[in-house]
Design a protein around this motif. Sequence first.
Motif, PDB file in Angstrom:
ATOM      1  N   SER A  21      95.807 -19.469  17.502  1.00  0.00           N
ATOM      2  CA  SER A  21      96.972 -18.600  17.295  1.00  0.00           C
ATOM      3  C   SER A  21      98.019 -19.267  16.419  1.00  0.00           C
ATOM      4  O   SER A  21      98.669 -18.607  15.608  1.00  0.00           O
ATOM      5  N   GLU A  22      98.181 -20.584  16.567  1.00  0.00           N
ATOM      6  CA  GLU A  22      99.150 -21.322  15.747  1.00  0.00           C
ATOM      7  C   GLU A  22      98.858 -21.193  14.257  1.00  0.00           C
ATOM      8  O   GLU A  22      99.771 -21.173  13.446  1.00  0.00           O
ATOM      9  N   GLY A  23      97.587 -21.130  13.911  1.00  0.00           N
ATOM     10  CA  GLY A  23      97.219 -21.094  12.508  1.00  0.00           C
ATOM     11  C   GLY A  23      97.076 -19.708  11.905  1.00  0.00           C
ATOM     12  O   GLY A  23      96.999 -19.569  10.683  1.00  0.00           O
ATOM     13  N   LEU A  24      97.041 -18.668  12.733  1.00  0.00           N
ATOM     14  CA  LEU A  24      96.742 -17.320  12.236  1.00  0.00           C
ATOM     15  C   LEU A  24      97.622 -16.863  11.081  1.00  0.00           C
ATOM     16  O   LEU A  24      97.129 -16.506  10.015  1.00  0.00           O
ATOM     17  N   SER A  25      98.943 -16.845  11.300  1.00  0.00           N
ATOM     18  CA  SER A  25      99.829 -16.319  10.255  1.00  0.00           C
ATOM     19  C   SER A  25      99.847 -17.250   9.040  1.00  0.00           C
ATOM     20  O   SER A  25      99.987 -16.790   7.904  1.00  0.00           O
ATOM     21  N   LEU A  26      99.680 -18.548   9.273  1.00  0.00           N
ATOM     22  CA  LEU A  26      99.672 -19.506   8.161  1.00  0.00           C
ATOM     23  C   LEU A  26      98.447 -19.299   7.281  1.00  0.00           C
ATOM     24  O   LEU A  26      98.535 -19.292   6.053  1.00  0.00           O
ATOM     25  N   TRP A  27      97.290 -19.104   7.909  1.00  0.00           N
ATOM     26  CA  TRP A  27      96.094 -18.776   7.139  1.00  0.00           C
ATOM     27  C   TRP A  27      96.256 -17.408   6.488  1.00  0.00           C
ATOM     28  O   TRP A  27      95.871 -17.214   5.331  1.00  0.00           O
ATOM     29  N   GLY A  28      96.833 -16.456   7.218  1.00  0.00           N
ATOM     30  CA  GLY A  28      97.056 -15.123   6.656  1.00  0.00           C
ATOM     31  C   GLY A  28      97.866 -15.169   5.370  1.00  0.00           C
ATOM     32  O   GLY A  28      97.540 -14.493   4.396  1.00  0.00           O
ATOM     33  N   GLU A  29      98.911 -16.010   5.359  1.00  0.00           N
ATOM     34  CA  GLU A  29      99.727 -16.178   4.145  1.00  0.00           C
ATOM     35  C   GLU A  29      98.895 -16.766   3.015  1.00  0.00           C
ATOM     36  O   GLU A  29      98.982 -16.330   1.868  1.00  0.00           O
ATOM     37  N   LYS A  30      98.099 -17.777   3.340  1.00  0.00           N
ATOM     38  CA  LYS A  30      97.253 -18.430   2.339  1.00  0.00           C
ATOM     39  C   LYS A  30      96.235 -17.445   1.761  1.00  0.00           C
ATOM     40  O   LYS A  30      96.059 -17.359   0.556  1.00  0.00           O
ATOM     41  N   PHE A  31      95.587 -16.692   2.637  1.00  0.00           N
ATOM     42  CA  PHE A  31      94.589 -15.718   2.184  1.00  0.00           C
ATOM     43  C   PHE A  31      95.254 -14.618   1.357  1.00  0.00           C
ATOM     44  O   PHE A  31      94.710 -14.180   0.353  1.00  0.00           O
ATOM     45  N   GLY A  32      96.432 -14.197   1.801  1.00  0.00           N
ATOM     46  CA  GLY A  32      97.150 -13.123   1.104  1.00  0.00           C
ATOM     47  C   GLY A  32      97.582 -13.522  -0.300  1.00  0.00           C
ATOM     48  O   GLY A  32      97.660 -12.684  -1.188  1.00  0.00           O
ATOM     49  N   SER A  33      97.858 -14.816  -0.498  1.00  0.00           N
ATOM     50  CA  SER A  33      98.304 -15.274  -1.813  1.00  0.00           C
ATOM     51  C   SER A  33      97.130 -15.634  -2.718  1.00  0.00           C
ATOM     52  O   SER A  33      97.302 -15.929  -3.886  1.00  0.00           O
ATOM     53  N   TYR A  34      95.944 -15.614  -2.161  1.00  0.00           N
ATOM     54  CA  TYR A  34      94.736 -15.941  -2.911  1.00  0.00           C
ATOM     55  C   TYR A  34      94.237 -14.690  -3.625  1.00  0.00           C
ATOM     56  O   TYR A  34      94.174 -13.623  -3.043  1.00  0.00           O
ATOM     57  N   SER A  35      93.942 -14.832  -4.895  1.00  0.00           N
ATOM     58  CA  SER A  35      93.434 -13.649  -5.593  1.00  0.00           C
ATOM     59  C   SER A  35      92.204 -13.937  -6.399  1.00  0.00           C
ATOM     60  O   SER A  35      91.903 -15.014  -6.750  1.00  0.00           O
TER      61      SER A  35
END
Length: 152
Positions: free
Chosen positions: A138-152
């Motif tokens: 759970s600690e990493g979810l939003s942090l990974w989400g941000e990383k994935f979201g900025s990846y194109s």
Amino acid sequence: MTKVLFVCLGNICRSPMAEGLMKKYNEEQRLGLVIDSAATSRWEVGNPPYAGTQEILKRENIDFSGMYARQIQPKDFEEFDWIIGMDHQNVKDLMRLAPSGTEEKIHLYMEVVPGKEEQEVPDPWYTDNFEETYQMLSEGLSLWGEKFGSYS
């Protein structure tokens, strides 16, 4: 569309929990990710998530009916943009299995959590502490989400 693969040793505890939690987060945040999980070993291939993982996923209202352990395949290294191991041994095994040129896709799950970059997500198969695993994922979810979201 960004594709994410979570990996642990057997694909019955940590990686299906991460898959389920990230699928829920992905849906809530409308990130448009493709998410899956796999094992470095073939020990549990075909088995559903372990009971402790099922309890967490049920509690979080996450459907795991289609989740069955599978072993990572060479094509996964080509198809997925992110391959995230739960511990250092998973990452080491993934690096060994990775076709040349795909190693940069491999990451340790906790590397995005400030101050915990080298920590491993402990295997609840051995610790029997599924709640600890849940908390760390759970600690990493939003942090990974941000990383994935900025990846194109």
